[in-house]
Structures are given as C-alpha cells and as structure tokens.
Design a protein around this motif. Structure first.
Motif, PDB file in Angstrom:
ATOM      1  N   LYS A 106       0.887  -1.284   0.059  1.00 47.44           N
ATOM      2  CA  LYS A 106       0.098   0.001   0.047  1.00 47.44           C
ATOM      3  C   LYS A 106       0.936   1.179  -0.016  1.00 47.44           C
ATOM      4  O   LYS A 106       1.772   1.322   0.742  1.00 47.44           O
ATOM      5  CB  LYS A 106      -1.047  -0.005   1.200  1.00 47.44           C
ATOM      6  CG  LYS A 106      -1.734   1.147   1.420  1.00 47.44           C
ATOM      7  CD  LYS A 106      -3.224   0.850   1.865  1.00 47.44           C
ATOM      8  CE  LYS A 106      -3.650   2.413   2.187  1.00 47.44           C
ATOM      9  NZ  LYS A 106      -4.784   2.985   1.534  1.00 47.44           N
ATOM     10  N   ASP A 129       0.860   7.405   2.779  1.00 52.18           N
ATOM     11  CA  ASP A 129       0.511   8.625   2.767  1.00 52.18           C
ATOM     12  C   ASP A 129       0.448   9.434   4.169  1.00 52.18           C
ATOM     13  O   ASP A 129       0.107   8.870   5.167  1.00 52.18           O
ATOM     14  CB  ASP A 129      -1.180   8.642   2.483  1.00 52.18           C
ATOM     15  CG  ASP A 129      -1.735  10.045   2.130  1.00 52.18           C
ATOM     16  OD1 ASP A 129      -1.120  10.769   1.657  1.00 52.18           O
ATOM     17  OD2 ASP A 129      -2.747  10.172   2.883  1.00 52.18           O
ATOM     18  N   VAL A 141      -1.000  12.711  10.091  1.00 56.80           N
ATOM     19  CA  VAL A 141      -1.887  11.338   9.763  1.00 56.80           C
ATOM     20  C   VAL A 141      -1.227  10.618   8.919  1.00 56.80           C
ATOM     21  O   VAL A 141      -0.713  10.854   7.769  1.00 56.80           O
ATOM     22  CB  VAL A 141      -3.337  11.863   9.112  1.00 56.80           C
ATOM     23  CG1 VAL A 141      -4.083  10.621   8.796  1.00 56.80           C
ATOM     24  CG2 VAL A 141      -3.844  12.925  10.112  1.00 56.80           C
ATOM     25  N   ASN A 156      -1.164   6.829   6.654  1.00 57.89           N
ATOM     26  CA  ASN A 156      -2.203   5.825   6.282  1.00 57.89           C
ATOM     27  C   ASN A 156      -1.059   4.780   5.437  1.00 57.89           C
ATOM     28  O   ASN A 156      -0.262   5.399   4.781  1.00 57.89           O
ATOM     29  CB  ASN A 156      -3.178   6.296   5.303  1.00 57.89           C
ATOM     30  CG  ASN A 156      -4.375   7.015   6.094  1.00 57.89           C
ATOM     31  OD1 ASN A 156      -4.850   6.653   6.878  1.00 57.89           O
ATOM     32  ND2 ASN A 156      -4.346   8.539   5.740  1.00 57.89           N
ATOM     33  N   GLY A 157      -1.431   3.525   5.606  1.00 58.20           N
ATOM     34  CA  GLY A 157      -0.675   2.780   4.773  1.00 58.20           C
ATOM     35  C   GLY A 157       0.160   1.816   5.720  1.00 58.20           C
ATOM     36  O   GLY A 157       0.016   1.777   6.843  1.00 58.20           O
ATOM     37  N   GLU A 158       1.434   1.571   5.140  1.00 57.10           N
ATOM     38  CA  GLU A 158       2.260   0.580   5.838  1.00 57.10           C
ATOM     39  C   GLU A 158       3.466   1.555   6.364  1.00 57.10           C
ATOM     40  O   GLU A 158       4.235   2.120   5.816  1.00 57.10           O
ATOM     41  CB  GLU A 158       2.925  -0.335   4.902  1.00 57.10           C
ATOM     42  CG  GLU A 158       2.060  -1.269   4.334  1.00 57.10           C
ATOM     43  CD  GLU A 158       2.511  -2.395   3.399  1.00 57.10           C
ATOM     44  OE1 GLU A 158       3.764  -2.213   3.182  1.00 57.10           O
ATOM     45  OE2 GLU A 158       1.858  -3.295   2.938  1.00 57.10           O
ATOM     46  N   ASP A 188      -1.721  10.368  14.365  1.00 56.07           N
ATOM     47  CA  ASP A 188      -2.842   9.750  13.941  1.00 56.07           C
ATOM     48  C   ASP A 188      -2.695   8.377  13.214  1.00 56.07           C
ATOM     49  O   ASP A 188      -2.271   8.634  11.817  1.00 56.07           O
ATOM     50  CB  ASP A 188      -3.864  10.481  13.267  1.00 56.07           C
ATOM     51  CG  ASP A 188      -5.367   9.763  12.949  1.00 56.07           C
ATOM     52  OD1 ASP A 188      -5.360   8.422  12.984  1.00 56.07           O
ATOM     53  OD2 ASP A 188      -6.309  10.407  12.630  1.00 56.07           O
ATOM     54  N   GLY A 228      -4.922   4.806   9.980  1.00 55.01           N
ATOM     55  CA  GLY A 228      -5.040   3.999   8.881  1.00 55.01           C
ATOM     56  C   GLY A 228      -3.729   3.216   8.527  1.00 55.01           C
ATOM     57  O   GLY A 228      -3.456   2.965   7.270  1.00 55.01           O
ATOM     58  N   VAL A 229      -3.200   3.068   9.448  1.00 50.73           N
ATOM     59  CA  VAL A 229      -1.845   2.128   9.447  1.00 50.73           C
ATOM     60  C   VAL A 229      -2.124   0.792   9.311  1.00 50.73           C
ATOM     61  O   VAL A 229      -2.892   0.183  10.384  1.00 50.73           O
ATOM     62  CB  VAL A 229      -0.832   2.218  10.609  1.00 50.73           C
ATOM     63  CG1 VAL A 229       0.242   1.400  10.373  1.00 50.73           C
ATOM     64  CG2 VAL A 229      -0.400   3.701  10.550  1.00 50.73           C
ATOM     65  N   GLU A 230      -1.840   0.088   8.336  1.00 51.99           N
ATOM     66  CA  GLU A 230      -2.227  -1.421   8.130  1.00 51.99           C
ATOM     67  C   GLU A 230      -1.094  -2.260   8.730  1.00 51.99           C
ATOM     68  O   GLU A 230      -1.399  -3.577   8.904  1.00 51.99           O
ATOM     69  CB  GLU A 230      -2.267  -1.499   6.530  1.00 51.99           C
ATOM     70  CG  GLU A 230      -3.672  -0.751   6.102  1.00 51.99           C
ATOM     71  CD  GLU A 230      -3.794  -0.893   4.593  1.00 51.99           C
ATOM     72  OE1 GLU A 230      -2.950  -1.587   4.130  1.00 51.99           O
ATOM     73  OE2 GLU A 230      -4.737  -0.160   4.079  1.00 51.99           O
ATOM     74  N   GLN A 248      -5.487   6.946  17.646  1.00 52.30           N
ATOM     75  CA  GLN A 248      -6.361   6.271  16.844  1.00 52.30           C
ATOM     76  C   GLN A 248      -5.502   5.048  16.252  1.00 52.30           C
ATOM     77  O   GLN A 248      -5.917   4.515  15.270  1.00 52.30           O
ATOM     78  CB  GLN A 248      -6.614   7.110  15.582  1.00 52.30           C
ATOM     79  CG  GLN A 248      -7.688   8.484  15.946  1.00 52.30           C
ATOM     80  CD  GLN A 248      -8.852   8.364  16.450  1.00 52.30           C
ATOM     81  OE1 GLN A 248      -9.662   7.070  16.124  1.00 52.30           O
ATOM     82  NE2 GLN A 248      -9.280   9.155  17.571  1.00 52.30           N
TER      83      GLN A 248
END
Length: 104
Positions: free
Chosen positions: A2, A5, A18, A20-22, A50, A53-55, A83
């Motif tokens: 992924k 971001d 924020v 998001n991703g790995e 935040d 959105g971390v996978e 979060q």
C-alpha cells in the motif's frame, strides 16, 4: 504494498500527523522530512500522530516513530499517538513504547 500517505495539519497550538498505509522502512525518510522546527516556530506545542490508517508496522516503522518523538522533544513539542488500530497498539505495547510515545 500500500502506498504510504502522510499529511500534516496544524490548528492553533496543535499539529496532527495522519499516517495511512504501511509504517515500515519506506516511512523512515518521509517522517524525517516533517518540519518540526517550522511547527514549533509557528506556535505548535502538541503533536498528535494519527495511526488510524496504518495497516502494518515493523521495527523500521517503530524506529521512525521513536525518531519523530525524539525530534519533537528537542523542539519542545509534546507527542501522543491517537487512533492506533489494535495491531499497532499491541506492537507498541509489547515493545515497551506505549508510555514513551504517549499511546492513548
């Protein structure tokens, strides 16, 4: 894999990063590129990370978060993790970093 971001916003004396991703080796440089000096000079006192959105997070990602925390402390910024999904919370807690990183 992924795409990573990272977004930084600031409102008054609080900034939010924020992610998001790995959160792995690929995140190391982008997290180093966050201009904490600018945030501090513009009145920021608190930095929220935040991770909603971390996978995925590995040791490189953990190291990048600790590095961000250390740079924030040098700039006089308090830091906390917001979060965080359960798998991230567990990883940071097992690593003994929940207190250092202000995991809420």
């Amino acid at each position: 894999m992924k795409t990573l971001d990272i977004r930084v916003t600031q409102a008054d004396d609080r900034a939010t990063v924020v992610i998001n991703g790995e959160l792995d080796e690929a995140a190391t440089e982008p997290l180093k590129d966050i201009d904490l000096d600018h945030l501090s000079r513009s009145g920021c006192q608190d930095l929220a990370i935040d991770l909603g959105g971390v996978e995925f997070i590995d040791s490189s990602g953990i190291g990048a978060l600790v590095g961000l925390r250390n740079r924030a402390a040098r700039e006089g910024l308090s830091i906390r993790i917001d979060q965080a999904p359960l798998h991230v919370r567990r990883t940071l807690t097992v690593a003994g970093l929940d207190g250092l990183l202000g995991l809420t």
